[in-house]
Design a protein around this motif. Structure first.
Motif, PDB file in Angstrom:
ATOM      1  N   SER A   1       3.345  -7.447  -5.619  1.00 50.06           N
ATOM      2  CA  SER A   1       3.482  -7.914  -7.008  1.00 50.06           C
ATOM      3  C   SER A   1       4.712  -8.800  -7.161  1.00 50.06           C
ATOM      4  O   SER A   1       4.660  -9.823  -7.847  1.00 50.06           O
ATOM      5  N   ALA A   2       5.801  -8.414  -6.519  1.00 45.86           N
ATOM      6  CA  ALA A   2       7.019  -9.220  -6.573  1.00 45.86           C
ATOM      7  C   ALA A   2       6.791 -10.600  -5.947  1.00 45.86           C
ATOM      8  O   ALA A   2       7.425 -11.580  -6.342  1.00 45.86           O
ATOM      9  N   ALA A   3       5.845 -10.668  -4.993  1.00 44.67           N
ATOM     10  CA  ALA A   3       5.509 -11.941  -4.352  1.00 44.67           C
ATOM     11  C   ALA A   3       4.363 -12.648  -5.074  1.00 44.67           C
ATOM     12  O   ALA A   3       3.840 -13.635  -4.572  1.00 44.67           O
ATOM     13  N   LYS A   4       3.980 -12.103  -6.224  1.00 41.27           N
ATOM     14  CA  LYS A   4       2.887 -12.657  -7.035  1.00 41.27           C
ATOM     15  C   LYS A   4       1.550 -12.642  -6.309  1.00 41.27           C
ATOM     16  O   LYS A   4       0.738 -13.554  -6.428  1.00 41.27           O
ATOM     17  N   ILE A   5       1.332 -11.560  -5.548  1.00 47.51           N
ATOM     18  CA  ILE A   5       0.064 -11.340  -4.860  1.00 47.51           C
ATOM     19  C   ILE A   5      -0.553 -10.081  -5.450  1.00 47.51           C
ATOM     20  O   ILE A   5       0.073  -9.025  -5.449  1.00 47.51           O
ATOM     21  N   THR A   6      -1.772 -10.211  -5.960  1.00 44.10           N
ATOM     22  CA  THR A   6      -2.447  -9.085  -6.590  1.00 44.10           C
ATOM     23  C   THR A   6      -3.667  -8.679  -5.771  1.00 44.10           C
ATOM     24  O   THR A   6      -4.510  -9.522  -5.442  1.00 44.10           O
ATOM     25  N   LEU A   7      -3.750  -7.397  -5.459  1.00 48.15           N
ATOM     26  CA  LEU A   7      -4.923  -6.864  -4.779  1.00 48.15           C
ATOM     27  C   LEU A   7      -5.681  -5.995  -5.775  1.00 48.15           C
ATOM     28  O   LEU A   7      -5.131  -5.031  -6.297  1.00 48.15           O
ATOM     29  N   ASN A   8      -6.930  -6.336  -6.019  1.00 50.80           N
ATOM     30  CA  ASN A   8      -7.738  -5.572  -6.969  1.00 50.80           C
ATOM     31  C   ASN A   8      -8.269  -4.275  -6.376  1.00 50.80           C
ATOM     32  O   ASN A   8      -8.608  -3.357  -7.118  1.00 50.80           O
ATOM     33  N   LYS A   9      -8.351  -4.202  -5.063  1.00 55.17           N
ATOM     34  CA  LYS A   9      -8.875  -3.009  -4.386  1.00 55.17           C
ATOM     35  C   LYS A   9      -7.878  -2.523  -3.342  1.00 55.17           C
ATOM     36  O   LYS A   9      -8.205  -2.383  -2.165  1.00 55.17           O
ATOM     37  N   LEU A  10      -6.676  -2.262  -3.779  1.00 56.86           N
ATOM     38  CA  LEU A  10      -5.584  -1.908  -2.881  1.00 56.86           C
ATOM     39  C   LEU A  10      -5.953  -0.775  -1.928  1.00 56.86           C
ATOM     40  O   LEU A  10      -5.740  -0.875  -0.725  1.00 56.86           O
ATOM     41  N   ARG A  11      -6.527   0.289  -2.450  1.00 58.59           N
ATOM     42  CA  ARG A  11      -6.827   1.452  -1.604  1.00 58.59           C
ATOM     43  C   ARG A  11      -7.875   1.147  -0.537  1.00 58.59           C
ATOM     44  O   ARG A  11      -7.860   1.764   0.528  1.00 58.59           O
ATOM     45  N   GLN A  12      -8.759   0.209  -0.802  1.00 56.43           N
ATOM     46  CA  GLN A  12      -9.746  -0.181   0.197  1.00 56.43           C
ATOM     47  C   GLN A  12      -9.155  -1.185   1.191  1.00 56.43           C
ATOM     48  O   GLN A  12      -9.686  -1.358   2.278  1.00 56.43           O
ATOM     49  N   GLN A  13      -8.063  -1.833   0.806  1.00 57.07           N
ATOM     50  CA  GLN A  13      -7.479  -2.870   1.640  1.00 57.07           C
ATOM     51  C   GLN A  13      -6.302  -2.390   2.483  1.00 57.07           C
ATOM     52  O   GLN A  13      -5.814  -3.137   3.332  1.00 57.07           O
ATOM     53  N   VAL A  14      -5.878  -1.162   2.262  1.00 55.93           N
ATOM     54  CA  VAL A  14      -4.811  -0.563   3.053  1.00 55.93           C
ATOM     55  C   VAL A  14      -5.411   0.595   3.833  1.00 55.93           C
ATOM     56  O   VAL A  14      -6.100   1.442   3.269  1.00 55.93           O
ATOM     57  N   SER A  15      -5.149   0.605   5.130  1.00 56.61           N
ATOM     58  CA  SER A  15      -5.638   1.712   5.953  1.00 56.61           C
ATOM     59  C   SER A  15      -4.497   2.246   6.810  1.00 56.61           C
ATOM     60  O   SER A  15      -3.426   1.638   6.904  1.00 56.61           O
ATOM     61  N   PHE A  16      -4.761   3.377   7.422  1.00 62.69           N
ATOM     62  CA  PHE A  16      -3.756   4.058   8.231  1.00 62.69           C
ATOM     63  C   PHE A  16      -4.349   4.333   9.605  1.00 62.69           C
ATOM     64  O   PHE A  16      -5.527   4.638   9.731  1.00 62.69           O
ATOM     65  N   ASP A  17      -3.516   4.222  10.623  1.00 59.89           N
ATOM     66  CA  ASP A  17      -3.985   4.347  11.996  1.00 59.89           C
ATOM     67  C   ASP A  17      -2.852   4.925  12.824  1.00 59.89           C
ATOM     68  O   ASP A  17      -1.748   5.135  12.313  1.00 59.89           O
TER      69      ASP A  17
END
Length: 158
Positions: free
Chosen positions: A115-131
């Motif tokens: 957000s500070a970089a003016k980038i908005t993700l509408n589906k954050l939880r689907q776009q972040v994963s853990f491995d």
């Protein structure tokens, strides 16, 4: 060499350099593909890398077992194509982090920095994963380039 063959060759040459306490750097090095990036994509990429580097540095100091993060993206479909992967050392450290709700911490931290970089993700939880490093070693012989390439077709790996 045809473009498709060149890209396949470059993917094979991908080197992963994780953000960790030893190096302090994030992401995969794949500078050769930057030749194909538009100027506007390079600006987004720089802002994205800076934001995610901040996430990585913060998480390294506060999340047990976290070792690095990376992202893959197709700038023709940005920001919906962005996938962020937070990597832990072992499966056990990843499980413990999720049990301790550290995944929520990552979602919040990533959202704040993007957000500070003016980038908005509408589906954050689907776009972040853990491995985990352990899972990659087990299923891809430690070859992160192969593992990450399966996240999304036609992406720029970072």
């Amino acid at each position: 060499m045809p473009k498709k063959a060149f890209l396949s060759h470059m993917i094979e040459q991908l080197e992963t350099v994780g953000c960790n306490s030893a190096t302090g750097y994030t992401f995969c090095l794949f500078n050769q593909l930057c030749v194909f990036m538009k100027k506007s994509d390079k600006k987004i990429d720089n802002a994205l890398r800076e934001a995610l580097t901040n996430v990585c540095e913060t998480a390294l100091g506060s999340v047990e077992g976290f070792v690095w993060l990376t992202h893959v993206v197709n700038y023709n479909a940005f920001p919906n194509s962005l996938k962020i992967v937070c990597v832990f050392e072992t499966d056990l450290s990843l499980s413990k982090a999720i049990e301790a709700k550290q995944d929520e911490y990552f979602y919040t931290l990533i959202h704040q920095e993007l957000s500070a970089a003016k980038i908005t993700l509408n589906k954050l939880r689907q776009q972040v994963s853990f491995d985990s490093e352990e899972a990659c070693e087990r299923s891809h012989a430690g070859k992160w380039n192969e593992r990450l390439a399966k996240l999304q077709p036609s992406v720029t790996l970072h």
